[in-house]
Design a protein around this motif. Structure first.
Motif, short mmCIF file in Angstrom:
data_model
loop_
_atom_site.label_atom_id
_atom_site.label_comp_id
_atom_site.label_asym_id
_atom_site.label_seq_id
_atom_site.Cartn_x
_atom_site.Cartn_y
_atom_site.Cartn_z
N GLY A 172 0.89 -1.19 -0.12
CA GLY A 172 -0.08 0.03 0.19
C GLY A 172 0.83 1.23 -0.08
N GLY A 173 0.90 1.90 -1.28
CA GLY A 173 1.76 3.19 -1.41
C GLY A 173 3.20 3.09 -1.27
N ILE A 174 3.61 1.76 -1.58
CA ILE A 174 5.00 1.78 -1.54
C ILE A 174 5.60 1.63 -3.13
CG2 ILE A 174 7.07 0.28 -1.19
CD1 ILE A 174 5.23 -1.18 0.96
N ALA A 175 6.29 2.71 -3.53
CA ALA A 175 6.42 3.10 -5.29
C ALA A 175 8.05 3.07 -5.32
CB ALA A 175 5.37 4.04 -5.62
N THR A 176 8.51 3.50 -4.29
CA THR A 176 10.04 4.00 -4.54
C THR A 176 10.96 3.28 -3.51
OG1 THR A 176 9.96 5.94 -2.96
CG2 THR A 176 9.11 6.07 -5.66
N ALA A 177 12.09 3.46 -3.74
CA ALA A 177 13.26 2.80 -2.73
C ALA A 177 12.88 3.47 -1.54
CB ALA A 177 14.47 3.24 -3.27
N ARG A 178 12.57 4.84 -1.42
CA ARG A 178 12.17 5.34 -0.08
C ARG A 178 11.24 4.67 0.79
NH1 ARG A 178 14.93 10.23 0.45
NH2 ARG A 178 15.48 11.29 -1.64
N GLY A 179 9.96 4.32 0.03
CA GLY A 179 8.97 3.56 0.67
C GLY A 179 9.48 2.16 0.97
N LEU A 180 10.22 1.26 0.24
CA LEU A 180 10.82 0.16 0.57
C LEU A 180 11.53 0.33 1.81
CD1 LEU A 180 10.94 -2.83 0.23
CD2 LEU A 180 12.75 -2.40 -1.59
N ALA A 181 12.48 1.15 1.92
CA ALA A 181 13.48 1.29 3.04
C ALA A 181 12.80 1.72 4.04
CB ALA A 181 14.40 2.53 2.73
N ALA A 182 11.63 2.36 4.33
CA ALA A 182 10.81 2.74 5.46
C ALA A 182 10.20 1.59 6.08
CB ALA A 182 9.82 3.94 4.78
N VAL A 183 9.46 0.59 5.15
CA VAL A 183 9.02 -0.51 5.67
C VAL A 183 9.83 -1.54 6.22
CG1 VAL A 183 6.80 -0.05 4.40
CG2 VAL A 183 8.58 -1.66 3.56
N LEU A 184 11.18 -1.69 5.48
CA LEU A 184 12.08 -2.54 6.00
C LEU A 184 12.88 -2.15 7.34
CD1 LEU A 184 14.28 -3.08 2.66
CD2 LEU A 184 12.72 -4.81 3.98
N GLN A 287 -2.48 5.20 -4.26
CA GLN A 287 -2.34 6.61 -4.05
C GLN A 287 -0.82 6.89 -4.37
OE1 GLN A 287 -3.60 7.17 0.15
NE2 GLN A 287 -5.52 7.91 -0.42
N ALA A 288 -0.16 5.98 -4.81
CA ALA A 288 1.20 6.09 -5.13
C ALA A 288 1.38 6.52 -6.73
CB ALA A 288 2.24 4.93 -4.70
N VAL A 289 0.22 6.69 -7.26
CA VAL A 289 0.35 6.78 -8.67
C VAL A 289 0.89 8.05 -9.08
CG1 VAL A 289 -2.19 8.01 -8.62
CG2 VAL A 289 -1.26 6.48 -10.91
N GLY A 290 0.98 9.08 -8.30
CA GLY A 290 1.50 10.44 -8.58
C GLY A 290 3.08 10.27 -8.89
N MET A 291 3.56 9.18 -8.32
CA MET A 291 5.03 8.99 -8.45
C MET A 291 5.43 8.13 -9.73
SD MET A 291 6.39 8.44 -4.41
CE MET A 291 4.80 7.59 -3.91
N VAL A 292 4.29 7.64 -10.36
CA VAL A 292 4.61 6.84 -11.59
C VAL A 292 4.35 7.86 -13.04
CG1 VAL A 292 3.83 4.92 -13.06
CG2 VAL A 292 3.54 4.97 -10.76
N ARG A 293 5.65 8.48 -13.34
CA ARG A 293 5.43 9.49 -14.17
C ARG A 293 5.76 9.01 -15.76
NH1 ARG A 293 1.94 11.71 -12.49
NH2 ARG A 293 2.09 13.51 -13.97
N HIS A 294 6.56 8.17 -15.62
CA HIS A 294 6.94 7.50 -17.26
C HIS A 294 6.74 6.02 -17.21
CE1 HIS A 294 8.90 11.52 -17.29
NE2 HIS A 294 9.55 11.53 -16.00
N GLY A 295 6.71 5.83 -18.36
CA GLY A 295 6.72 4.23 -18.71
C GLY A 295 8.05 3.66 -18.88
N ARG A 296 8.44 2.51 -17.87
CA ARG A 296 9.69 2.13 -17.85
C ARG A 296 9.62 0.70 -18.00
NH1 ARG A 296 12.53 3.75 -12.67
NH2 ARG A 296 10.62 3.36 -11.58
N PRO A 297 10.44 -0.16 -18.33
CA PRO A 297 10.62 -1.69 -18.23
C PRO A 297 10.53 -1.93 -16.86
CG PRO A 297 12.42 -0.53 -19.53
CD PRO A 297 11.83 0.33 -19.02
N ALA A 298 10.02 -2.99 -16.49
CA ALA A 298 9.98 -3.55 -15.15
C ALA A 298 11.34 -3.75 -14.34
CB ALA A 298 9.23 -4.96 -15.06
N ALA A 299 12.40 -4.10 -15.20
CA ALA A 299 13.72 -4.13 -14.45
C ALA A 299 14.22 -2.82 -14.09
CB ALA A 299 14.48 -4.85 -15.70
#
Length: 327
Positions: A172-184, A287-299
Motif C-alpha cells: 500500500g503506497g510503496i512505489a520507490t526505494a524510499r517506501g521500501l526502505a521505510a517498511v524494511l 495513491q502512489a500513482v502520482g510517483m509513476v510519471r514515465h513508462g519504464r521496463p519492469a527491470a
C-alpha cells in the motif's frame, strides 16, 4: 540489499514482491519482475479458465526464477479450476485472499507452495496466522485494486508486526526505494508493490489507460464499490477497490443500490472498456500513482527499488568502539 526472510526464502536480490494485479499483470510481467531480482506475480481474473492459468504460469516460469500467483478466495468457491491449475504448476508463492481462504491453505502448503494472504486490519492478520499461512501481507488502504480502506499502511504495519509471529510484508503506497526502505526499517521482511509497475510495457494495460495513469496525480484515486456493482461482481462488500477517479465513479458513488439494478449503466461500462473510454472505464491504482510519471521496463522499476539499500546504509550505526581499559 539487506537479507530478509523474503530474500532468503526465494533467493531474491531485492526484498520486493510485484503484486498480483489481476487483469493487468500476467505471466509476462511476473517473469520480467522475477528476472530483475524481485518476486514477480500474476493475478487470476474472475472467470479465467484453468488453461489460462497454466499458460501464464509457463510464461512466468520462463525467467528461471521463482514467481507467484494471486487467487481470490470468493471466486474459487464457484470455480476451483484455477486452484487446481496452480497446484499443478507449483509456483513458489501463492497469495489467496478475500473470502474464505482458510480451506485452501493446507492443500497449497502440502504441494510445497509458500502461502500468503492479504490483511487489511490487525485482526485479519491474526486470523491469517491462525489459518496457517506462511506470511501475512499487511495491506494499507492506500493500495490500488481491492482490499479494505480502514487502516493506512504505516499504522497497520506497526500493529501487525506486534500482533503476529509469522513474517510480514508491507503493501500500500510503496512505489520507490524510499517506501521500501521505510517498511524494511520498521521490521517488514519486504515490500509488496503494484502501482509502481503499472507504467511498464510488460503489463496488459491498454495504451489509453496507461496514458491516463501517467497523467494522474497523487489525489486522483477514489475508493469504493461502483465498478464492482456495475459489473455484478460478487466481491465481498468489505473489499472495495481503489481506482483512478472518473466521471462514472463520481456519478454513481453513494448510489450503489440504484446502480445494482441499472442495466443501462452496466452496458455503458462494458462499452467504455471496449472503446478505451476511461472517463467511464476503470483503471485500478493506488495513491502512489502520482510517483509513476514515465513508462519504464519492469527491470528498471526493480532496480530503482534496490536503491533502498543505500538509503538504509546512510542511517546504519557504525560498530561502537571498544571501551577504554578500566572504564
Amino acid at each position: 540489499m539487506p537479507r530478509t526472510w523474503l530474500t532468503d526464502r526465494f533467493g531474491l536480490d531485492v526484498p520486493l514482491v510485484g503484486a498480483p494485479m489481476a487483469g493487468v499483470g500476467d505471466g509476462r510481467l511476473a517473469a520480467a519482475v522475477s528476472a530483475a531480482g524481485a518476486l514477480g506475480m500474476f493475478g487470476v481474473p474472475t472467470g479465467a479458465p484453468a488453461s489460462w492459468v497454466a499458460g501464464q504460469a509457463a510464461v512466468a516460469a520462463g525467467s528461471g526464477r521463482p514467481y507467484g500467483v494471486g487467487l481470490m478466495a470468493w471466486a474459487l468457491a464457484d470455480d476451483p479450476g484455477p486452484l487446481e491449475a496452480v497446484l499443478d504448476a507449483r509456483p513458489a508463492l501463492v497469495a489467496v485472499s478475500y473470502g474464505d481462504y482458510g480451506r485452501y491453505v493446507e492443500p497449497l502448503r502440502r504441494a510445497g507452495i509458500t502461502v500468503a494472504t492479504q490483511a487489511g486490519t490487525t485482526e485479519e492478520a491474526r486470523a491469517a496466522e491462525r489459518a496457517g499461512v506462511d506470511v501475512v501481507v499487511a495491506r494499507g488502504g492506500e493500495g490500488g485494486g481491492h482490499g479494505r480502506d480502514e487502516v493506512a499502511t504505516l499504522p497497520l504495519l506497526q500493529s501487525v508486526l506486534e500482533a503476529v509471529t509469522v513474517p510480514v510484508l508491507a503493501a500500500g503506497g510503496i512505489a520507490t526505494a524510499r517506501g521500501l526502505a521505510a517498511v524494511l526499517a520498521a521490521g517488514a521482511e519486504g515490500g509488496w508493490a503494484g502501482t509502481a509497475f503499472l507504467g511498464c510495457a510488460e503489463t496488459t494495460l491498454p495504451e489509453p489507460a496507461r496514458r491516463r495513469l501517467l497523467e494522474t496525480g497523487e489525489t486522483g484515486t477514489a475508493y469504493g464499490r461502483v465498478f464492482d456493482v456495475a459489473q455484478r461482481l460478487d466481491w465481498p462488500p468489505e473489499y472495495g477497490g481503489r481506482a483512478l477517479r472518473n466521471a462514472f465513479f463520481d456519478r454513481w458513488h453513494g448510489r450503489e443500490a440504484e446502480l445494482a439494478g441499472d442495466d443501462g449503466a452496466r452496458a455503458e461500462l462494458a462499452a467504455a472498456r471496449r472503446a478505451g473510454d476511461y472517463d467511464t472505464a476503470y483503471v485500478y491504482a493506488g495513491q502512489a500513482v502520482g510517483m509513476v510519471r514515465h513508462g519504464r521496463p519492469a527491470a528498471d522499476v526493480v532496480a530503482g527499488f534496490a536503491a533502498a539499500d543505500e538509503l538504509l546504509s546512510r542511517f546504519a550505526r557504525p560498530d561502537s568502539p571498544d571501551p577504554a581499559p578500566g572504564s
